[in-house]
Design an enzyme around this catalytic site. Structure first.
Site, mmCIF file in Angstrom:
data_model
loop_
_atom_site.group_PDB
_atom_site.id
_atom_site.type_symbol
_atom_site.label_atom_id
_atom_site.label_comp_id
_atom_site.label_asym_id
_atom_site.label_seq_id
_atom_site.Cartn_x
_atom_site.Cartn_y
_atom_site.Cartn_z
ATOM 1 N N ALA A 48 0.793 -1.240 0.000
ATOM 2 C CA ALA A 48 0.000 0.000 0.000
ATOM 3 C C ALA A 48 0.821 1.285 0.000
ATOM 4 O O ALA A 48 0.259 2.363 0.082
ATOM 5 C CB ALA A 48 -0.922 -0.003 1.227
ATOM 6 N N TYR A 52 0.742 1.971 -7.631
ATOM 7 C CA TYR A 52 -0.664 1.591 -7.777
ATOM 8 C C TYR A 52 -1.296 1.152 -6.453
ATOM 9 O O TYR A 52 -2.488 1.341 -6.229
ATOM 10 C CB TYR A 52 -0.806 0.481 -8.821
ATOM 11 C CG TYR A 52 -0.751 0.987 -10.243
ATOM 12 C CD1 TYR A 52 -1.671 1.927 -10.694
ATOM 13 C CD2 TYR A 52 0.212 0.527 -11.141
ATOM 14 C CE1 TYR A 52 -1.637 2.400 -11.994
ATOM 15 C CE2 TYR A 52 0.254 0.999 -12.452
ATOM 16 C CZ TYR A 52 -0.674 1.935 -12.874
ATOM 17 O OH TYR A 52 -0.644 2.415 -14.163
ATOM 18 N N TYR A 234 10.013 -7.643 -21.308
ATOM 19 C CA TYR A 234 8.921 -7.661 -20.331
ATOM 20 C C TYR A 234 7.990 -8.854 -20.517
ATOM 21 O O TYR A 234 8.129 -9.866 -19.850
ATOM 22 C CB TYR A 234 8.135 -6.333 -20.336
ATOM 23 C CG TYR A 234 7.392 -6.148 -19.050
ATOM 24 C CD1 TYR A 234 7.966 -5.457 -17.988
ATOM 25 C CD2 TYR A 234 6.143 -6.716 -18.848
ATOM 26 C CE1 TYR A 234 7.313 -5.328 -16.766
ATOM 27 C CE2 TYR A 234 5.475 -6.601 -17.634
ATOM 28 C CZ TYR A 234 6.067 -5.898 -16.601
ATOM 29 O OH TYR A 234 5.414 -5.796 -15.395
#
EC number: 1.3.1.44
Length: 389
Positions: A48, A52, A234
């Protein structure tokens, strides 16, 4: 003390408490300007403190007026060493939310561990009863398997063959060629163990078993796909293999939550300047071009804009799902006209024209902001207390 940015490679080793606080306040302000969302009421956010995950905690608290329990693993200040940016972010958000008379519980510890899972479950039982939304946004270089005790490391490599492309050193503005070597099977598996869906599933199983999940619970993990130019490093590399595993887990979680009418989702988000993305070769250059193109088109979004939109779509029953049931919040990034413009710029870019053809300057500014530097309204020549916000 006076706090200035200091670097070790791509890592900023200092953070500014007042700058981090300002960064959080700016995101809160955006949410307040855009209005309430009738949605989650008791939310667990795993990871958190930045990016994001932080945006998810802010939107849950400020748009949904939800009670939030945020888990992160951050460093407090010690002596002359500042705390990590994430530590200041969480402290800032907690103070703000509590100042409004709302509930925000923070746990600082290793979310991969059984101990933190138990602590979180106890806190939910004592303070919230049950949660109706679980956000999974963990990013870490290592994970200790809670059963075997083995420590796994993630790595950023290709799979199969080496890959050479150009990348941006945003500190100097130089465009350089870089070759990424392929990973061993052990490195591929290590990355999956750290960044795949295993721990997400362990969390959901533990929460369900403890009877702290509300009927109709939703859980969301974040992923990225991106354009073909980034695939070798990626989507087709070690990280992509781990993300495939994470995405597969969403469907398995939906089955586990069936008795609760719950759902597991993947949200595919936009490429943004984060502590993680700035260290990924090739991706930093792609993001610099992407920012320029999207700003010119008026479609650019940061973390908070992305997550506010995702929450709004989720709770207004207006989800943009693809054929694999993934939420696509990267739709504006992947728009045909945006990608076409990037494809035209990519082969032309050099060290000489990088600041004209891309937003490399803004990439650098955004990177500094992650650590609380370069924000308007903050006097960086002032002495600050590094132990608090």
């Amino acid at each position: 003390m006076i706090v200035e940015p200091k670097f070790r490679g791509f890592i900023c080793t200092t953070s500014h408490p007042i700058g981090c606080k300002k960064n959080v306040e700016n995101q809160i302000e955006y949410v307040k300007e855009n209005g309430k969302i009738e949605g989650a009421k008791r939310v667990l956010v795993l990871g958190a403190s930045t990016g994001y995950g932080l945006a998810s905690a802010i939107v849950a608290s400020e748009a949904c007026d939800a009670e939030v329990l945020g888990v992160s693993f951050e460093r407090e200040a010690k002596g002359k060493r500042t705390a990590s940016a994430g530590w200041y972010n969480i402290e800032s958000l907690k103070k703000f939310v509590e100042g409004e008379g709302k509930k925000f519980i923070s746990v600082n510890g290793d979310a991969f561990s059984n101990e933190v899972k138990s602590e979180v479950i106890d806190l939910i039982k004592e303070n919230m009863g049950k949660v109706d939304l679980v956000i999974y946004s963990l990013a870490a270089p290592k994970r200790k398997d809670p059963v075997s005790g083995e420590v796994y490391s993630s790595c950023l490599k290709t799979v199969g063959a080496p890959f050479t492309s150009k990348t941006l050193d945003f500190h100097t503005g130089e465009i350089q060629n870089i070759t990424i070597n392929p990973a061993t099977e052990e490195e591929i598996e290590g990355t999956r163990k750290v960044m795949g869906g295993e721990d997400w599933m362990l969390w959901i199983e533990a929460l369900k078993e403890a009877n702290v999940l509300e009927n109709g619970v939703k859980t969301i993990a974040y992923s990225y796909i991106g354009p073909e130019v980034t695939y070798p490093i990626y989507r087709e590399g070690t990280i992509g293999r781990a993300k495939n595993d994470l995405e597969k887990t969403a469907g398995e979680i939906t089955k586990v939550l069936k008795s609760l009418n719950g759902e597991g989702y993947i949200s595919v988000n936009k490429a943004l300047v984060t502590q993680a993305s700035s260290a990924i070769p090739i991706v930093s250059l792609y993001i610099s071009i992407l920012y320029k193109v999207m700003k010119e088109k008026g479609t650019h979004e940061g973390c908070i804009e992305q997550i506010y939109r995702m929450f709004k779509e989720l709770y207004e029953g207006n989800l943009n799902l693809d054929s694999e049931n993934r939420i696509r919040i990267d739709d504006l990034e992947m728009a045909e006209d945006v990608q076409k413009a990037i494809e035209e710029i990519w082969p032309q870019i050099t060290s000489e024209n990088v600041f004209e053809l891309s937003d490399a300057e803004d990439f650098k500014k955004e990177f500094f902001k992650l650590f609380g530097f370069g924000l308007e309204g903050v006097d960086y020549s002032e002495d600050v207390d590094i132990t608090t916000v």
